[in-house]
Motif scaffolding. Structure first.
Motif, PDB file in Angstrom:
ATOM      1  N   SER A  55       0.971  -1.429   0.068  1.00  0.00           N
ATOM      2  CA  SER A  55      -0.039  -0.291   0.125  1.00  0.00           C
ATOM      3  C   SER A  55       1.187   1.150  -0.088  1.00  0.00           C
ATOM      4  O   SER A  55       1.999   0.885   0.060  1.00  0.00           O
ATOM      5  CB  SER A  55      -1.091   0.337   1.990  1.00  0.00           C
ATOM      6  N   ASP A 100      -9.262   2.774  -1.304  1.00  0.00           N
ATOM      7  CA  ASP A 100      -7.967   1.941  -0.833  1.00  0.00           C
ATOM      8  C   ASP A 100      -6.972   1.974  -2.075  1.00  0.00           C
ATOM      9  O   ASP A 100      -7.470   2.049  -2.955  1.00  0.00           O
ATOM     10  CB  ASP A 100      -9.189   0.167  -0.717  1.00  0.00           C
ATOM     11  N   GLY A 101      -6.123   1.232  -1.904  1.00  0.00           N
ATOM     12  CA  GLY A 101      -5.492   1.037  -2.860  1.00  0.00           C
ATOM     13  C   GLY A 101      -3.708   0.323  -2.846  1.00  0.00           C
ATOM     14  O   GLY A 101      -3.492   0.005  -1.513  1.00  0.00           O
ATOM     15  N   TYR A 102      -3.718  -0.274  -3.769  1.00  0.00           N
ATOM     16  CA  TYR A 102      -2.953  -1.899  -3.645  1.00  0.00           C
ATOM     17  C   TYR A 102      -1.717  -2.031  -4.517  1.00  0.00           C
ATOM     18  O   TYR A 102      -2.416  -2.302  -5.946  1.00  0.00           O
ATOM     19  CB  TYR A 102      -3.126  -2.925  -3.323  1.00  0.00           C
ATOM     20  N   PHE A 149      -5.244 -10.721  -2.316  1.00  0.00           N
ATOM     21  CA  PHE A 149      -6.568 -10.522  -3.247  1.00  0.00           C
ATOM     22  C   PHE A 149      -7.616 -10.764  -2.297  1.00  0.00           C
ATOM     23  O   PHE A 149      -8.712  -9.740  -2.363  1.00  0.00           O
ATOM     24  CB  PHE A 149      -6.725 -11.357  -4.383  1.00  0.00           C
ATOM     25  N   PHE A 155      -7.512  -6.852  -0.549  1.00  0.00           N
ATOM     26  CA  PHE A 155      -7.964  -5.991  -0.780  1.00  0.00           C
ATOM     27  C   PHE A 155      -9.667  -5.854  -0.633  1.00  0.00           C
ATOM     28  O   PHE A 155     -10.209  -6.239  -0.404  1.00  0.00           O
ATOM     29  CB  PHE A 155      -8.715  -6.134  -2.403  1.00  0.00           C
ATOM     30  N   GLY A 178     -11.093   0.939  -4.850  1.00  0.00           N
ATOM     31  CA  GLY A 178      -9.290   0.999  -4.340  1.00  0.00           C
ATOM     32  C   GLY A 178      -9.562   0.531  -6.076  1.00  0.00           C
ATOM     33  O   GLY A 178      -9.959   0.417  -6.931  1.00  0.00           O
ATOM     34  N   TYR A 192      -5.686  -1.416  -7.634  1.00  0.00           N
ATOM     35  CA  TYR A 192      -5.365  -2.492  -7.361  1.00  0.00           C
ATOM     36  C   TYR A 192      -4.293  -1.948  -9.173  1.00  0.00           C
ATOM     37  O   TYR A 192      -4.850  -2.028  -9.903  1.00  0.00           O
ATOM     38  CB  TYR A 192      -5.789  -2.914  -7.154  1.00  0.00           C
ATOM     39  N   LEU A 212      -2.058  -4.805 -10.748  1.00  0.00           N
ATOM     40  CA  LEU A 212      -0.825  -5.814 -10.413  1.00  0.00           C
ATOM     41  C   LEU A 212      -0.631  -6.737 -11.476  1.00  0.00           C
ATOM     42  O   LEU A 212      -0.787  -6.469 -13.049  1.00  0.00           O
ATOM     43  CB  LEU A 212      -2.326  -7.020 -10.722  1.00  0.00           C
ATOM     44  N   SER A 234     -14.679  -1.148  -7.823  1.00  0.00           N
ATOM     45  CA  SER A 234     -12.073  -0.819  -7.820  1.00  0.00           C
ATOM     46  C   SER A 234     -12.256  -0.909  -9.309  1.00  0.00           C
ATOM     47  O   SER A 234     -12.684  -0.951 -10.250  1.00  0.00           O
ATOM     48  CB  SER A 234     -12.388  -2.203  -7.681  1.00  0.00           C
ATOM     49  N   PHE A 237      -8.477  -1.176 -11.696  1.00  0.00           N
ATOM     50  CA  PHE A 237      -7.653  -2.891 -11.964  1.00  0.00           C
ATOM     51  C   PHE A 237      -6.916  -2.393 -13.268  1.00  0.00           C
ATOM     52  O   PHE A 237      -7.824  -2.135 -14.156  1.00  0.00           O
ATOM     53  CB  PHE A 237      -8.457  -4.538 -12.079  1.00  0.00           C
TER      54      PHE A 237
END
Length: 251
Positions: free
Chosen positions: A75, A104-106, A154, A158, A162, A164, A166, A193, A195
């Motif tokens: 994060s 959220d974020g990753y 995951f 998560f 967010g 994300y 990947l 979210s 992606f």
């Protein structure tokens, strides 16, 4: 609720300066960087695909760092560095954000997720209150198989709403787990979210209405799943495995 073009988190990415002015060295010499132009992201799922060495991970890493994520993943609260191998490409990117901000974020990077797991262990050893590992299901990531640790991130970490990013999340996942990952992506998309995914897995590329950007020696183009080399090779293998292997093993 799914994001749309009016409220997606990241809209576009481009170079700040003319590609002809970039240094003639990696990663600036990559065709995808020389021909970057403007990349427009899908509000829900964008795939970046291509052969090894085309610059997928480099591009994703630069985007993640430009957005404030740690180059090795995690994060935005993660600031560790095991080995500073990332390029300066992020300094030359212009990222256009959308009308909403993610809650959220990753940045998930398969090749350095072990380092993320180690950093979590170190932080939890000296921390107080709720442990970081609790947000990954409570079991040490090092005490799980590679695939189980990936899936813990995951499924548990998560949270939705967010952004994300990947990088090759399928690296440790079986085909069944890849399909489960696809279902998880859909759950999170329905929870607002976005992606952006680099992958080699045709199963993972199958999200409906997603944008697929394929990198090759000429640069980048948008394609359909059935037009990708990944899909055609797998289709040929399953439909006529004997003929494919015959040509492959010819002396």
């Amino acid at each position: 609720m799914k994001l749309t073009e009016t409220n997606q988190y990241v809209r576009q990415m481009s170079l700040i300066e003319d590609a002809s002015l970039l240094p003639n060295q990696f990663p600036f010499s990559l065709p995808v960087i020389q021909n970057l132009g403007h990349i427009s992201f899908h509000p829900n799922v964008t795939y970046i695909i291509g052969e090894n060495g085309m610059g997928k991970s480099t591009l994703l890493e630069a985007l993640a760092v430009a957005l404030g994520f740690n180059p090795e993943g995690g994060s935005k609260n993660f600031s560790f560095s095991s080995y500073a191998s990332h390029s300066d490409l992020h300094e030359l990117l212009r990222v256009v954000r959308g009308g909403s901000r993610p809650q959220d974020g990753y940045f998930f990077r398969a090749e350095t997720f072990y380092n993320v797991a180690t950093h979590i262990e170190e932080l939890d050893q000296g921390g107080f209150g709720r442990k970081i590992i609790d947000s990954y299901g409570g079991t040490s990531l090092h005490e799980q198989s590679h695939g189980e640790a990936f899936f813990a991130a995951f499924m548990e970490r998560f949270a939705g709403n967010g952004l994300y990013i990947l990088d090759e999340p399928e690296a440790a996942l079986s085909p069944i787990r890849q399909l489960s990952m696809l279902a998880r992506i859909d759950e999170l998309v329905e929870k607002g979210s976005q992606f952006i995914i680099s992958t080699h897995a045709p199963l993972l590329m199958a999200y409906p209405d997603a944008k697929i950007l394929q990198l090759d020696a000429e640069g980048m183009e948008e394609v359909q799943l059935e037009e990708t080399q990944h899909y055609s090779v797998m289709k040929q293998f399953f439909e006529d495995r004997g003929r494919l292997l015959h040509h492959l093993f010819q002396k």
